[in-house]
Scaffold this active site. Structure first.
Site, PDB file in Angstrom:
ATOM      1  N   TRP A 290       0.842  -1.207   0.000  1.00  0.00           N
ATOM      2  CA  TRP A 290       0.000   0.000   0.000  1.00  0.00           C
ATOM      3  C   TRP A 290       0.879   1.261   0.000  1.00  0.00           C
ATOM      4  CZ3 TRP A 290      -0.992  -4.074   3.442  1.00  0.00           C
ATOM      5  CH2 TRP A 290      -2.140  -4.827   3.213  1.00  0.00           C
ATOM      6  N   HIS A 291       2.064   1.163  -0.608  1.00  0.00           N
ATOM      7  CA  HIS A 291       3.028   2.259  -0.603  1.00  0.00           C
ATOM      8  C   HIS A 291       3.341   2.726  -2.026  1.00  0.00           C
ATOM      9  CE1 HIS A 291       4.669   0.713   3.534  1.00  0.00           C
ATOM     10  NE2 HIS A 291       3.464   1.230   3.612  1.00  0.00           N
ATOM     11  N   SER A 292       2.324   2.840  -2.859  1.00  0.00           N
ATOM     12  CA  SER A 292       2.528   3.240  -4.247  1.00  0.00           C
ATOM     13  C   SER A 292       3.046   4.673  -4.335  1.00  0.00           C
ATOM     14  CB  SER A 292       1.202   3.136  -5.012  1.00  0.00           C
ATOM     15  OG  SER A 292       0.692   1.822  -4.967  1.00  0.00           O
TER      16      SER A 292
END
Length: 602
Positions: free
Chosen positions: A533-535
């Site tokens: 969830w670290h785009s």
């Protein structure tokens, strides 16, 4: 479709995620006369339990959730043909209202590596301090103690984390530090702080602490359920935004388009997926992509949507002792939930104010571990990590409870679990995010994650599985592995997973893995490795000639009165859970805009 032109604002934000809330909130506080509008496709988050009660964070990732958007990547042979799913926040406050609340900060050198004027760490550290109230150790030089975002240890302590640290500092022979988020400390075991208010027990998100707390300012408006289509230009000057009611947030609403005008500035802040696609729908992007979608090109900017990056994460479940304190009963909704809620309502304490994540190590391999890792990682180690001792290869952590992986959800019997997470911080592989049009004329996203494309990226994951398994086998709460969530080892393997009556001795020999076992681990990771969830990176702040999209002042190349402010501007990966960076980008963007408008931002 008809287009209604609505009232004019000074600044319009296309997207209402974490960074947008920071920028809009700061500007409104600096100059309350500024007319500011945030357009957000998702719904309001104000005081909703799923957003403010920390323990509820996994519900935002449920398949039926409307508080995130699930982006489906293109199938990849590196993932055994799998099409990976990458969620992004879809509500006012964005990911800050749905994330795991894990407080991590990148090494200062990450920002210096960007090589962007004004974004050096010496300029950013004051903003890092400005945005937070660090409720832990006082008088730390890189922490802040009077900012809007609260950082604490949560509502209660979890013994499983102490066990993890104890094994890490003995068996794994690493040091202990009470703060590994001082922008330099690395490779030590530490407690994991949280974006949770230590007094109220509530999530500390950008929506509540930058925007909703200014409800008295009627010039700061948030329109939820509004999906931005494109930016309106007059002679390459951004003058407004076209939007429509979002069909997910408001399925019965009129879908006709409206236009809202911006007299001073438009800020695209729709995230790593939304920002590049808004630009492309507005005619800004690579010629071939716009042409295939039938969009007239306004500016040739081939970097739009390129440089997609993330961190590579794996969750692995274990059985925990009956006496261990875990999050499982709360996540199942057992009777203990009501008692915990009552305590939380009265004191801000209990497991309600927990994420189950209390310990971590920002891990770098020692010489012995490096030798044990596949040789495909050695060039990457020498080129990037070896002479940068503040940069971790991965984070290893422990959850008190079972966290469902996105790629292979498990239905497990009700009992107590613990779970390891390990994720790489600087993978080499990159992907892209673009718009596309189907044969029947509908818009869709053409999303390539790039996960594991570079052969060096899987090596730390393979090692991470083995090392974290050894750590958990030695923890007092260990009662074996959940075999369905582990590699499918061949029959008779010494690595086979099973239940256990207790931990092995601290000095017990490590599991010996055969070539066939290693192949099973490799297959497992290609089947299950997922987004963290670290785009970031799809509107990179780089020179235009280097596939950049925005300059150091966040201006989109080739047009005027248009900026981008969110994680999409990050030109390189950052060794952290990215909420801290999104907040930081917001603070810097607010300063830049205030300076340009002649507003005092002290």
């Amino acid at each position: 479709m008809s287009q209604r032109i609505l009232s004019e604002f000074d600044i319009v934000f296309a997207g209402g995620g974490a960074t947008a809330c920071v920028v809009a909130g700061r500007l409104a506080a600096y100059d309350p006369s500024l007319r500011i509008l945030i357009l957000e496709a998702g719904q309001h988050t104000l005081n909703k339990p799923i957003h403010i009660q920390p323990y509820q964070y996994p519900l935002n990732q449920a398949p039926t959730s409307t508080t995130v958007t699930f982006h489906r990547g293109n199938p990849s042979p590196r993932l055994n043909g799998r099409a990976p799913i990458v969620p992004s926040g879809r509500c006012v406050g964005g990911a800050s209202c749905v994330n795991f609340m894990a407080y991590t900060r990148a090494p200062a050198s990450d920002f210096d590596d960007w090589g962007v004027d004004g974004w050096e760490s010496e300029n950013l550290i004051p903003l890092m301090k400005k945005l937070e109230t660090y409720e832990m150790q006082p008088n730390r030089p890189t922490h802040g103690y009077d900012g809007p975002i609260k950082v604490s240890s949560g509502g209660c302590k979890l013994g499983i984390a102490d066990e993890f640290i104890q094994v890490g500092t003995t068996y794994h022979k690493r040091q202990y530090a009470d703060d590994t988020d001082d922008l330099e400390t690395c490779n030590t075991y530490s407690p994991w702080r949280k974006y949770i208010n230590g007094t109220t027990g509530r999530r500390s998100d950008a929506a509540h602490h930058y925007v909703y707390n200014q409800a008295h300012n009627l010039n700061l408006q948030v329109w939820d359920g509004k999906r931005v289509k494109r930016i309106i230009f007059e002679d390459k000057r951004a003058v407004g935004v076209e939007f429509a009611s979002d069909p997910v947030s408001f399925p019965d609403a009129d879908q006709s388009s409206s236009i809202v005008r911006a007299s001073k500035l438009v800020v695209i802040s729709a995230g790593v997926f939304g920002s590049p696609t808004i630009l492309e729908r507005s005619g800004i992007g690579a010629e071939a992509i716009l042409k295939r979608c039938g969009i007239e090109q306004l500016v040739n900017l081939p970097g739009v949507g390129e440089n997609y990056q993330d961190h590579n994460l794996v969750f692995v479940p274990y059985l925990a002792a009956d006496e261990a304190v875990t999050m499982d009963a709360l996540w199942r909704g057992d009777s203990i939930l009501q008692e915990s809620l009552a305590e939380w309502n009265s004191s801000g304490k209990s497991l309600i104010a927990q994420n189950g994540l209390d310990a971590k190590i920002k891990w770098r391999p020692d010489d012995e571990e490096l030798k044990a890792m596949d040789s495909a990682f050695q060039p990457r180690w020498k080129e990037f990590f070896q002479d940068r001792p503040d940069k971790a290869v991965a984070i290893f952590c422990i959850f008190a409870g079972h966290v469902q992986p996105l790629s292979r959800p498990l239905v497990l019997p009700p009992r107590k679990y613990m779970c390891t997470g390990y994720y790489t911080l600087y993978p080499v592989s990159v992907g892209s995010v673009h718009i596309n049009v189907t044969e029947d004329g509908k818009e869709e996203m053409d999303f390539t994650t790039g996960f594991l494309d570079d052969p060096s990226d899987i090596v730390p994951l393979d090692f991470g599985y083995k090392k974290t398994r050894e750590l958990l086998r030695r923890m007092a709460s260990y009662r074996g592995e959940v075999a369905a969530g582990h590699p499918d080892f061949p029959e008779g393997s010494a690595a086979a997973c099973r239940e256990a009556s207790g931990p092995v001795d601290l000095n017990a020999p490590d599991i010996v893995y055969t070539t066939e076992d290693d192949e099973a681990i490799d297959r497992f990771h290609r089947d299950i490795m997922q987004t963290t969830w670290h785009s970031l990176g799809t509107c990179a702040m780089k020179p235009e000639a280097d596939q950049g999209v925005v300059d150091a002042r966040l201006n989109v190349y080739g047009v005027s009165n248009l900026k981008v402010a969110d994680m999409s501007i990050s030109p390189l990966n950052v060794g952290t859970n990215t909420y801290s960076t999104a907040l930081l980008i917001g603070e810097r963007a607010a300063m830049i805009i205030a300076e340009e408008l002649g507003i005092n931002c002290i």
